[in-house]
Design a protein around this motif. Structure first.
Motif, PDB file in Angstrom:
ATOM      1  N   GLY A 200       0.339  -8.880  11.772  1.00 60.98           N
ATOM      2  CA  GLY A 200       1.739  -9.163  11.508  1.00 60.98           C
ATOM      3  C   GLY A 200       2.275  -8.250  10.425  1.00 60.98           C
ATOM      4  N   THR A 201       3.469  -8.562   9.932  1.00 58.27           N
ATOM      5  CA  THR A 201       4.085  -7.770   8.872  1.00 58.27           C
ATOM      6  C   THR A 201       3.574  -8.258   7.526  1.00 58.27           C
ATOM      7  OG1 THR A 201       6.065  -7.437  10.208  1.00 58.27           O
ATOM      8  CG2 THR A 201       6.272  -7.082   7.846  1.00 58.27           C
ATOM      9  N   THR A 202       3.058  -7.332   6.718  1.00 60.15           N
ATOM     10  CA  THR A 202       2.460  -7.699   5.440  1.00 60.15           C
ATOM     11  C   THR A 202       3.408  -7.388   4.290  1.00 60.15           C
ATOM     12  OG1 THR A 202       1.347  -5.550   5.358  1.00 60.15           O
ATOM     13  CG2 THR A 202       0.100  -7.404   6.241  1.00 60.15           C
ATOM     14  N   VAL A 203       3.489  -8.327   3.352  1.00 62.49           N
ATOM     15  CA  VAL A 203       4.392  -8.197   2.210  1.00 62.49           C
ATOM     16  C   VAL A 203       3.631  -8.499   0.925  1.00 62.49           C
ATOM     17  CG1 VAL A 203       6.557  -8.950   1.158  1.00 62.49           C
ATOM     18  CG2 VAL A 203       6.314  -8.989   3.657  1.00 62.49           C
TER      19      VAL A 203
ATOM     20  N   ASN B 143       6.238 -18.783   0.185  1.00 60.16           N
ATOM     21  CA  ASN B 143       6.202 -19.884   1.149  1.00 60.16           C
ATOM     22  C   ASN B 143       7.189 -19.670   2.292  1.00 60.16           C
ATOM     23  OD1 ASN B 143       4.200 -21.366  -0.217  1.00 60.16           O
ATOM     24  ND2 ASN B 143       5.704 -22.289  -1.593  1.00 60.16           N
ATOM     25  N   SER B 144       8.350 -19.114   1.967  1.00 55.44           N
ATOM     26  CA  SER B 144       9.354 -18.871   3.001  1.00 55.44           C
ATOM     27  C   SER B 144       8.883 -17.794   3.976  1.00 55.44           C
ATOM     28  CB  SER B 144      10.679 -18.460   2.356  1.00 55.44           C
ATOM     29  OG  SER B 144      11.669 -18.258   3.340  1.00 55.44           O
ATOM     30  N   LEU B 145       8.296 -16.723   3.449  1.00 55.51           N
ATOM     31  CA  LEU B 145       7.804 -15.651   4.316  1.00 55.51           C
ATOM     32  C   LEU B 145       6.670 -16.143   5.217  1.00 55.51           C
ATOM     33  CD1 LEU B 145       7.798 -12.640   1.813  1.00 55.51           C
ATOM     34  CD2 LEU B 145       9.279 -12.917   3.805  1.00 55.51           C
TER      35      LEU B 145
ATOM     36  N   ILE C 142      -4.997  -2.159   0.450  1.00 52.27           N
ATOM     37  CA  ILE C 142      -4.359  -2.550   1.709  1.00 52.27           C
ATOM     38  C   ILE C 142      -3.052  -1.783   1.879  1.00 52.27           C
ATOM     39  CG2 ILE C 142      -3.362  -4.461   3.036  1.00 52.27           C
ATOM     40  CD1 ILE C 142      -5.120  -6.360   1.426  1.00 52.27           C
ATOM     41  N   ASN C 143      -2.804  -1.307   3.097  1.00 51.65           N
ATOM     42  CA  ASN C 143      -1.526  -0.666   3.409  1.00 51.65           C
ATOM     43  C   ASN C 143      -0.503  -1.742   3.764  1.00 51.65           C
ATOM     44  OD1 ASN C 143      -1.983   2.103   3.027  1.00 51.65           O
ATOM     45  ND2 ASN C 143      -3.104   2.233   4.952  1.00 51.65           N
ATOM     46  N   PHE C 144       0.282  -2.164   2.793  1.00 47.06           N
ATOM     47  CA  PHE C 144       1.300  -3.181   3.026  1.00 47.06           C
ATOM     48  C   PHE C 144       2.530  -2.555   3.681  1.00 47.06           C
ATOM     49  CE2 PHE C 144      -1.215  -5.082  -0.327  1.00 47.06           C
ATOM     50  CZ  PHE C 144      -1.253  -6.426   0.029  1.00 47.06           C
ATOM     51  N   ASN C 145       3.234  -3.362   4.477  1.00 43.09           N
ATOM     52  CA  ASN C 145       4.496  -2.898   5.042  1.00 43.09           C
ATOM     53  C   ASN C 145       5.599  -2.898   3.990  1.00 43.09           C
ATOM     54  OD1 ASN C 145       3.272  -4.758   7.632  1.00 43.09           O
ATOM     55  ND2 ASN C 145       3.774  -2.622   8.003  1.00 43.09           N
ATOM     56  N   TYR C 146       5.592  -3.935   3.140  1.00 42.03           N
ATOM     57  CA  TYR C 146       6.656  -4.075   2.143  1.00 42.03           C
ATOM     58  C   TYR C 146       6.086  -4.505   0.793  1.00 42.03           C
ATOM     59  CZ  TYR C 146       9.733  -3.954   6.181  1.00 42.03           C
ATOM     60  OH  TYR C 146      10.371  -3.569   7.331  1.00 42.03           O
ATOM     61  N   LEU C 147       6.764  -4.032  -0.253  1.00 37.58           N
ATOM     62  CA  LEU C 147       6.489  -4.470  -1.617  1.00 37.58           C
ATOM     63  C   LEU C 147       7.795  -4.976  -2.213  1.00 37.58           C
ATOM     64  CD1 LEU C 147       4.978  -4.670  -4.358  1.00 37.58           C
ATOM     65  CD2 LEU C 147       5.521  -2.240  -4.705  1.00 37.58           C
TER      66      LEU C 147
ATOM     67  N   LYS D 174       3.087   6.962  -3.194  1.00 40.35           N
ATOM     68  CA  LYS D 174       3.233   8.344  -2.727  1.00 40.35           C
ATOM     69  C   LYS D 174       1.879   9.041  -2.615  1.00 40.35           C
ATOM     70  CE  LYS D 174       5.647  12.679  -3.726  1.00 40.35           C
ATOM     71  NZ  LYS D 174       6.593  13.374  -4.637  1.00 40.35           N
ATOM     72  N   SER D 175       1.010   8.837  -3.605  1.00 42.12           N
ATOM     73  CA  SER D 175      -0.291   9.515  -3.606  1.00 42.12           C
ATOM     74  C   SER D 175      -1.171   9.056  -2.460  1.00 42.12           C
ATOM     75  CB  SER D 175      -1.010   9.273  -4.937  1.00 42.12           C
ATOM     76  OG  SER D 175      -1.445   7.927  -5.050  1.00 42.12           O
ATOM     77  N   LEU D 176      -0.967   7.821  -2.012  1.00 37.88           N
ATOM     78  CA  LEU D 176      -1.762   7.276  -0.915  1.00 37.88           C
ATOM     79  C   LEU D 176      -1.158   7.605   0.447  1.00 37.88           C
ATOM     80  CD1 LEU D 176      -2.519   3.742  -2.410  1.00 37.88           C
ATOM     81  CD2 LEU D 176      -4.097   5.669  -2.249  1.00 37.88           C
ATOM     82  N   SER D 177      -0.025   8.296   0.439  1.00 39.67           N
ATOM     83  CA  SER D 177       0.704   8.585   1.687  1.00 39.67           C
ATOM     84  C   SER D 177       0.937   7.300   2.471  1.00 39.67           C
ATOM     85  CB  SER D 177      -0.072   9.596   2.551  1.00 39.67           C
ATOM     86  OG  SER D 177      -0.234  10.809   1.861  1.00 39.67           O
ATOM     87  N   SER D 178       1.241   6.246   1.737  1.00 39.79           N
ATOM     88  CA  SER D 178       1.435   4.932   2.346  1.00 39.79           C
ATOM     89  C   SER D 178       2.840   4.809   2.915  1.00 39.79           C
ATOM     90  CB  SER D 178       1.206   3.844   1.287  1.00 39.79           C
ATOM     91  OG  SER D 178       1.599   2.579   1.760  1.00 39.79           O
ATOM     92  N   ASN D 179       2.978   3.962   3.929  1.00 43.48           N
ATOM     93  CA  ASN D 179       4.291   3.687   4.513  1.00 43.48           C
ATOM     94  C   ASN D 179       4.950   2.465   3.883  1.00 43.48           C
ATOM     95  OD1 ASN D 179       4.189   5.823   6.396  1.00 43.48           O
ATOM     96  ND2 ASN D 179       2.893   4.602   7.746  1.00 43.48           N
ATOM     97  N   THR D 180       4.406   1.992   2.775  1.00 46.65           N
ATOM     98  CA  THR D 180       4.944   0.808   2.117  1.00 46.65           C
ATOM     99  C   THR D 180       6.388   1.033   1.680  1.00 46.65           C
ATOM    100  OG1 THR D 180       2.745   0.250   1.269  1.00 46.65           O
ATOM    101  CG2 THR D 180       4.634  -0.829   0.231  1.00 46.65           C
ATOM    102  N   VAL D 181       7.263   0.123   2.091  1.00 39.78           N
ATOM    103  CA  VAL D 181       8.671   0.165   1.685  1.00 39.78           C
ATOM    104  C   VAL D 181       8.841  -0.746   0.485  1.00 39.78           C
ATOM    105  CG1 VAL D 181      11.045  -0.352   2.365  1.00 39.78           C
ATOM    106  CG2 VAL D 181       9.443   0.634   4.027  1.00 39.78           C
ATOM    107  N   CYS D 182       9.412  -0.202  -0.586  1.00 42.08           N
ATOM    108  CA  CYS D 182       9.560  -0.959  -1.828  1.00 42.08           C
ATOM    109  C   CYS D 182      11.004  -1.438  -1.984  1.00 42.08           C
ATOM    110  CB  CYS D 182       9.149  -0.096  -3.017  1.00 42.08           C
ATOM    111  SG  CYS D 182       9.258  -0.952  -4.602  1.00 42.08           S
ATOM    112  N   PHE D 183      11.174  -2.755  -2.120  1.00 41.73           N
ATOM    113  CA  PHE D 183      12.475  -3.347  -2.413  1.00 41.73           C
ATOM    114  C   PHE D 183      12.430  -3.927  -3.821  1.00 41.73           C
ATOM    115  CE2 PHE D 183      12.906  -4.219   2.356  1.00 41.73           C
ATOM    116  CZ  PHE D 183      13.720  -3.115   2.547  1.00 41.73           C
ATOM    117  N   GLU D 184      13.380  -3.526  -4.653  1.00 36.46           N
ATOM    118  CA  GLU D 184      13.456  -4.079  -6.001  1.00 36.46           C
ATOM    119  C   GLU D 184      14.334  -5.320  -5.996  1.00 36.46           C
ATOM    120  OE1 GLU D 184      14.596  -1.175  -8.849  1.00 36.46           O
ATOM    121  OE2 GLU D 184      12.931   0.179  -8.391  1.00 36.46           O
ATOM    122  N   SER D 185      13.936  -6.291  -6.808  1.00 35.87           N
ATOM    123  CA  SER D 185      14.670  -7.548  -6.863  1.00 35.87           C
ATOM    124  C   SER D 185      14.601  -8.098  -8.282  1.00 35.87           C
ATOM    125  CB  SER D 185      14.077  -8.559  -5.867  1.00 35.87           C
ATOM    126  OG  SER D 185      14.829  -9.751  -5.863  1.00 35.87           O
ATOM    127  N   ASN D 186      15.283  -9.222  -8.515  1.00 37.74           N
ATOM    128  CA  ASN D 186      15.192  -9.921  -9.793  1.00 37.74           C
ATOM    129  C   ASN D 186      15.426 -11.401  -9.564  1.00 37.74           C
ATOM    130  OD1 ASN D 186      18.052 -10.407  -9.765  1.00 37.74           O
ATOM    131  ND2 ASN D 186      18.371  -8.340 -10.571  1.00 37.74           N
TER     132      ASN D 186
END
Length: 221
Positions: free
Chosen positions: A122-125, A140-142, A165-170, A189-201
């Protein structure tokens, strides 16, 4: 779980192979095994696997070389999970750059392996927020929506998970320091990962964070 996930287990120690085969079979996975890199290459050429669990250090052809060879042959590559008894940052970085699913230390924690195998379907976060209540609510919601999520308490712990782990999202808290943000992004970047980073607060609503993930998933589908 559907019993249609095929796994090749590669280790030059018979006891390790047998233990992993027995446990994974009980979990409903279909398993095969190889005693060295040469045998693993042959089996990967002749059969289709969803995952390869492979020791890094083996005689003749090591785990990294198995993945390199398959890539050079333009084969359809299974998800590779490496494990090793040694702390080798340069080899770990090389493995992650080649797109391995995870890089784990021995002794193998089989529960951890099973969790990664199930998550990968599935999609990993990865969630790294300062507000514990917000983090728990998002987690819990995810999970309730079918995502596979993991919580981390700080940036150092998040870095460890990103290297394994290569996560889909951070989901990263805006309130971490600039240097911590820089380290996170440099690591991805150094891992050439496809992880998409979303900043939040802590002011952002849970459904708004989720909507950003859903929007991105729609864009790439």
């Amino acid at each position: 779980m559907k019993k249609d996930i095929n796994i090749l287990i590669v280790d030059d120690h018979p006891a390790v192979r047998s233990t992993m085969v027995d446990v994974l079979k009980e979990e409903g996975f279909i398993t095969d095994k190889a005693e060295n890199g040469e045998s693993a290459l042959k089996k990967c050429t002749e059969n289709k696997y969803d995952f390869v669990l492979i020791d890094v250090q083996m005689p003749k052809i090591n785990g990294i070389e198995v993945l390199k060879t398959l890539k050079a042959q333009n084969k359809q590559i299974p998800n590779f999970i490496f494990f090793t008894a040694y702390s080798l940052p340069e080899i770990q970085n090389e493995a992650m750059k080649m797109g391995c699913l995870a890089f784990l230390q021995k002794p193998i924690q089989i529960e951890r392996v099973i969790s990664i195998l199930k998550q990968s379907k599935g999609t990993t976060v990865l969630i790294c927020l300062k507000n514990e209540k917000q983090q728990n609510l998002l987690y819990n919601s995810l999970i309730s929506k079918g995502f596979h999520a993991l919580q981390t308490l700080n940036v150092d712990e998040a870095l460890i998970q990103l290297r394994q782990i290569n996560f889909n999202y951070l989901i990263l808290d805006c309130d971490w320091t600039q240097s911590e943000h820089d380290i996170i992004r440099a690591t991805i970047k150094s891992l050439s990962s496809n992880t998409v980073c979303f900043e939040s607060n802590e002011d952002e609503e849970i459904h708004d964070i989720e909507n950003r993930i859903f929007s991105h998933l729609r864009e790439i589908s």
